[in-house]
Design an enzyme around this catalytic site. Structure first.
Site, mmCIF file in Angstrom:
data_model
loop_
_atom_site.group_PDB
_atom_site.id
_atom_site.type_symbol
_atom_site.label_atom_id
_atom_site.label_comp_id
_atom_site.label_asym_id
_atom_site.label_seq_id
_atom_site.Cartn_x
_atom_site.Cartn_y
_atom_site.Cartn_z
ATOM 1 N NE ARG A 106 -4.277 -1.722 1.608
ATOM 2 C CZ ARG A 106 -5.127 -2.168 2.521
ATOM 3 N NH1 ARG A 106 -5.124 -1.635 3.717
ATOM 4 N NH2 ARG A 106 -5.989 -3.108 2.247
ATOM 5 N NE ARG A 122 -6.357 4.917 2.698
ATOM 6 C CZ ARG A 122 -7.069 4.232 3.593
ATOM 7 N NH1 ARG A 122 -8.263 4.664 3.959
ATOM 8 N NH2 ARG A 122 -6.588 3.124 4.121
ATOM 9 N NE ARG A 143 -10.307 7.637 -4.172
ATOM 10 C CZ ARG A 143 -11.526 8.037 -4.518
ATOM 11 N NH1 ARG A 143 -11.692 8.998 -5.394
ATOM 12 N NH2 ARG A 143 -12.592 7.464 -3.995
ATOM 13 C CG ASP A 177 -9.872 -3.082 -4.516
ATOM 14 O OD1 ASP A 177 -10.635 -4.076 -4.415
ATOM 15 O OD2 ASP A 177 -9.556 -2.390 -3.533
ATOM 16 C CE1 TYR A 216 -13.884 -7.456 0.960
ATOM 17 C CE2 TYR A 216 -12.090 -8.950 0.420
ATOM 18 C CZ TYR A 216 -12.552 -7.820 1.061
ATOM 19 O OH TYR A 216 -11.696 -7.049 1.805
#
Length: 345
Positions: free
Chosen positions: A27, A31, A40, A77, A153
């Site tokens: 990652r 962010r 973003r 993703d 998921y």
């Protein structure tokens, strides 16, 4: 023999101990970087961001530019494959990803596997753009979610659950679950193969939800499907190294490494270096496993742990990384400090 001109990260994945170890962080694109947040803010939503090659490529390249990482990981993703398979993925603020919940394996057969992978052509364009923009010594890592994590998921409809529905399928409907995982394997094999064709130097399989499984279930839902996916990729002529990351595998990591056919293993935050060194074959490449929360705190304990991890794996092919993804509140200075310590070696 001339000097090895391959990226250091690929040298390690091919079984060579390199000092200092190459480094990247899970990652790393994201962010904790102001340049990412600015980028973003220009996308309509997260899916749109992933499906816009100019943006996804820029996000992939940002941490390489800032830190000089030895690896760039494709910005995408793990749920894009379910979106391509027709399950309508969406990301809700404060809730996370939501997908259409499946009731049986037939819910995944609406879109043929090759067609599902073809729908992800923007991702392959991102890969080729990143490849063109990377320094020659930086490896490009493509990735996908492992079958169990992606399947979970689809069965749960979301990620933030106790995962008991999927676990109960594993105990009570193992054949149905195996059929679900087989369909995910088929689509994922085409997806990863296309990433390599577009320029990925290595692949990584994220099994984020491998933690806590009973050993018999771990063999059925983690080891067997991963082995099948790796074998499928090799049959398709994909020869690049494959890193498996079974987060929370604990003592099952020995069997995972022995049986799946992966080239290297990603270690999570709880991995114990002395156990890993005894449990895995000599010379088997490992990646990891600094605690992302220690990276936030910084200070002398961070410095000491970085040195301890480098020293623990000094005789083994080792890629320095985190044991889980970098957190948004991580100070950039602490990431820079880790790189400084690694590079002083």
């Amino acid at each position: 023999m001339g000097e090895n001109t391959k990226p250091k990260l690929i040298q390690v994945l091919e079984g060579n101990a390199v000092s200092p170890p190459p480094v990247w962080m899970m990652r790393q694109a994201g962010r904790h970087l102001p340049e990412y947040l600015e980028l973003r803010s220009r996308a309509k939503n997260f899916l749109d961001f992933c499906y816009t090659p100019s943006m996804a490529a820029e996000a992939t390249l940002q941490p390489v530019r800032r830190y000089g990482m030895d690896g760039a990981i494709l910005f995408a993703d793990i749920l894009l494959i379910l979106d391509a398979m027709g399950l309508g993925v969406r990301f809700e603020k404060g809730v996370g990803p939501l997908v259409e919940e499946i009731a049986s394996a037939s819910d995944l057969s609406r879109v043929p596997a090759q067609q599902a992978a073809d729908r992800l052509s923007p991702v392959y364009e991102t890969v080729s753009r990143v490849k063109a923009g990377l320094p020659s010594g930086t490896a490009l890592i493509g990735f996908a979610g492992s079958p169990w994590t992606v399947g979970l998921y689809a069965i749960e409809g979301r990620g933030k659950t106790d995962k008991s529905t999927a676990w109960r399928w594993a105990h009570g409907k193992p054949d149905e679950l195996a059929a679900v995982l087989d369909q995910i394997i088929d689509a994922t094999a085409y997806y990863l193969s296309a990433q390599v064709e577009a320029g990925a130097d290595a692949l990584m399989l994220f099994d984020s939800w491998a933690e806590g499984l009973p050993d018999n279930i771990f063999r059925e839902v983690i080891i067997a499907p991963t082995k099948k996916l790796v074998a499928r990729l090799r049959e398709m002529g994909i020869t690049v190294p494959i890193i498996g990351f079974p987060r929370g595998a604990s003592a099952m990591i020995t069997e995972y490494v022995a049986e799946t056919g992966i080239t290297a293993v990603g270690l999570d935050t709880a991995a114990v270096p002395s156990f890993i060194n005894n449990a895995l074959p000599e010379g088997f490449p490992v990646q990891g496993h600094l605690d992302p929360l220690l990276l936030i705190e910084g200070g002398e304990r961070l410095d000491a742990r970085v040195r301890d991890l480098i020293s623990a794996y000094s005789g083994r092919p080792h890629i320095f990384n985190l044991g889980h993804g970098i957190r948004p509140e991580t100070p950039i200075a602490h990431v820079q400090r880790v790189l400084e310590i690694i590079r002083e070696g």
